[in-house]
Each structure stands twice: as structure tokens, then as C-alpha cells.
Design an enzyme around this catalytic site. Structure first.
Site, mmCIF file in Angstrom:
data_model
loop_
_atom_site.group_PDB
_atom_site.id
_atom_site.type_symbol
_atom_site.label_atom_id
_atom_site.label_comp_id
_atom_site.label_asym_id
_atom_site.label_seq_id
_atom_site.Cartn_x
_atom_site.Cartn_y
_atom_site.Cartn_z
ATOM 1 N N GLY A 13 0.812 -1.209 0.000
ATOM 2 C CA GLY A 13 0.000 0.000 0.000
ATOM 3 C C GLY A 13 0.845 1.259 0.000
ATOM 4 O O GLY A 13 0.635 2.162 0.809
ATOM 5 N N THR A 15 1.549 3.568 -2.615
ATOM 6 C CA THR A 15 1.433 4.539 -3.703
ATOM 7 C C THR A 15 1.013 5.918 -3.214
ATOM 8 O O THR A 15 0.856 6.840 -4.014
ATOM 9 C CB THR A 15 0.436 4.053 -4.777
ATOM 10 O OG1 THR A 15 -0.844 3.832 -4.169
ATOM 11 C CG2 THR A 15 0.925 2.760 -5.424
ATOM 12 N N SER A 137 -2.757 1.502 15.279
ATOM 13 C CA SER A 137 -3.404 2.818 15.215
ATOM 14 C C SER A 137 -3.763 3.269 16.618
ATOM 15 O O SER A 137 -3.988 2.443 17.512
ATOM 16 C CB SER A 137 -4.683 2.755 14.371
ATOM 17 O OG SER A 137 -5.433 3.955 14.492
ATOM 18 N N TYR A 150 -13.291 -0.792 12.477
ATOM 19 C CA TYR A 150 -11.917 -0.370 12.217
ATOM 20 C C TYR A 150 -11.038 -0.588 13.441
ATOM 21 O O TYR A 150 -9.922 -1.117 13.349
ATOM 22 C CB TYR A 150 -11.910 1.103 11.802
ATOM 23 C CG TYR A 150 -10.542 1.680 11.538
ATOM 24 C CD1 TYR A 150 -9.708 1.133 10.567
ATOM 25 C CD2 TYR A 150 -10.078 2.774 12.262
ATOM 26 C CE1 TYR A 150 -8.449 1.662 10.320
ATOM 27 C CE2 TYR A 150 -8.823 3.319 12.021
ATOM 28 C CZ TYR A 150 -8.013 2.754 11.046
ATOM 29 O OH TYR A 150 -6.768 3.293 10.813
#
Length: 251
Positions: A13, A15, A137, A150
Site C-alpha cells: 500500500g 502509492t 493505530s 476499524y
């Protein structure tokens, strides 16, 4: 001094956002970097920006078929990975009353399944002294409204850090995590929030950051580089918070 000289790193991931910033920092520290992304055009654009020491693979962390092909795709580019940074992920938000199976599966597929099987598939390419970094996170530390799925997904990754550390110790492969707080990225592009909701969310978070600002992706990248390097040679199963003091410090 280049902390990752002659190392080969894989960043999923990568980019945009933190992943892209980390790829740049790895390269500046002497590494060759392989990035993954979901689309060939964004891979190509990113490789042009990163330069000759970057290569790319189209791979969707939320698709099991792509995850199971990751090992063979990486082997076409290198026989060995020294650093694995599992960065791919996103967040979507919903109240308890509105969560549905699609909302649940989409995030757990990328964040939980994606993390687990990325590590599984790349592990055979890693030797003693290699390093793995996962993304957790700050949502694992607080009760944030509308983030049940999440937060649960990131909590699973937080658990992986401990269980993987127990398994990988005998292989002399270190694993740690970086836990980003409020970061100035395009994180919300893949979320389900409107621009108005994003601005309201940012406005509610900002006053709770003791350092008084959002971080830049490069500030997280430097911590990932540290964890990947020999400077962190005695860190294993640890989680490093890059959050400006949010939400641990009350102001």
C-alpha cells in the site's frame, strides 16, 4: 550514514501517504524498495517519483488470490526480503446500528487477513536479522464513535505483533509496530465520510493534540526506518506511537 544500505524492502500500500513517504525514506537510507498497490497506473506513477531503486507489484491486500500470489511475484524481482512493512489499510466508519456484513468484511479482509497472509507469504524470503513492521493505530487506545469495526481490526493487528513476536524470536526475525495518530495524508479518500464529515472529524481531533498540529507522513516514515534498521536491534514485539501526544496527554 545510510541505515538500510544494501537492504531490500517490501512495502504494501505504498502509492500514497505513509507508505509512499516510507518508500522514499528507505531509498534515501540505501534500500531497494518494492511497493505494492491496487492499480498499475498508480504503481507506475509512484515508481517514476521514487526513481531507479524502486520496483512495483500490483496486489490488492483485500483479495486472497492476490495475497497467495505475492510470494511468487516478489520472487521474480528478488530472492530475499530484508524488511517488510505491512502498511496497506484504510478505515470506514459506521454506527453500531448501521454496520453491515460488507462494512465488516471489507476492513477485516484488508487489515486483518491482509496483514496475516502478507507476513505468511513473505516470511520464507526473510532470513535471520530481517525486520517486519506492522501498522496499528491510536484507535486501539480510545473509544472512538462509529469506529467499532476499524478499531477491532487494528486491535487484531496489535495482537499479531505479540503472537508473531513469540513465533519469530527463534528465527531471529524482529517484528514491531508503528501506531500513527493524526497524520496529514489522503487517508480519508477511501473512507465513507463526506467532506463535511471529514472536516468536522479533523476539527474535533485537532484541539486534543498536545503538539498542536497533524504530523506529516515523513515523520512516521522516519520511525519505520528506525524500526527496520539495526538501530532498533533489541526491539521486538514493541509498538511505537507517533501521535503528537494524542490521546494520552490531556491538555
Amino acid at each position: 550514514m545510510q541505515k538500510l544500505k544494501n537492504k531490500v524492502a517490501l512495502i504494501t500500500g505504498a502509492t500514497s501517504g505513509i507508505g509512499k513517504a516510507t518508500a522514499l525514506d528507505f531509498i534515501e537510507n540505501g534500500a531497494t524498495v518494492i511497493i505494492t498497490g491496487r492499480f498499475q497506473n498508480t504503481i507506475d506513477e509512484t515508481i517514476k517519483e521514487l526513481g531507479l531503486n524502486a520496483k512495483g507489484i500490483v496486489s490488492d491486500a483485500g483479495k486472497m488470490s492476490d495475497l497467495l500470489e505475492l510470494n511468487s511475484k516478489v520472487r521474480t524481482l528478488t530472492p530475499q526480503i530484508d524488511v517488510l512493512y505491512v502498511n496497506a489499510g484504510f478505515g470506514k466508519y459506521a454506527s453500531i446500528e448501521t454496520i453491515n456484513e460488507e462494512h465488516f468484511d471489507e476492513q477485516f479482509n484488508v487489515i486483518v487477513k491482509g496483514t496475516l497472509f502478507t507476513v505468511q507469504q513473505i516470511l520464507p524470503l526473510m532470513k535471520e536479522g530481517s525486520s517486519i513492521i506492522l501498522n496499528t493505530s491510536i484507535v486501539t487506545e480510545i473509544g472512538m464513535p462509529n469506529s467499532a469495526v476499524y478499531s477491532a481490526a487494528k486491535s487484531a493487528v496489535q495482537s499479531f505483533v505479540k503472537t508473531f513476536a513469540a513465533e519469530l524470536a527463534s528465527k531471529k526475525i524482529r517484528i514491531n509496530a508503528v501506531s500513527p495518530g493524526p497524520i496529514n495524508t489522503n487517508y480519508f479518500e477511501r473512507s465513507n465520510l463526506t467532506q463535511e464529515q471529514i472536516e468536522k472529524f479533523a476539527g474535533s481531533v485537532f484541539p486534543q493534540i498536545p503538539l498542536g498540529r497533524f504530523a506529516q507522513p515523513s515523520e512516521v516514515a522516519k520511525v519505520v526506518t528506525f524500526l527496520a534498521s539495526d538501530d532498533a536491534s533489541f526491539m521486538h514485539g514493541s509498538e511505537v506511537f507517533v501521535d503528537g501526544g494524542f490521546p494520552k496527554i490531556k491538555i
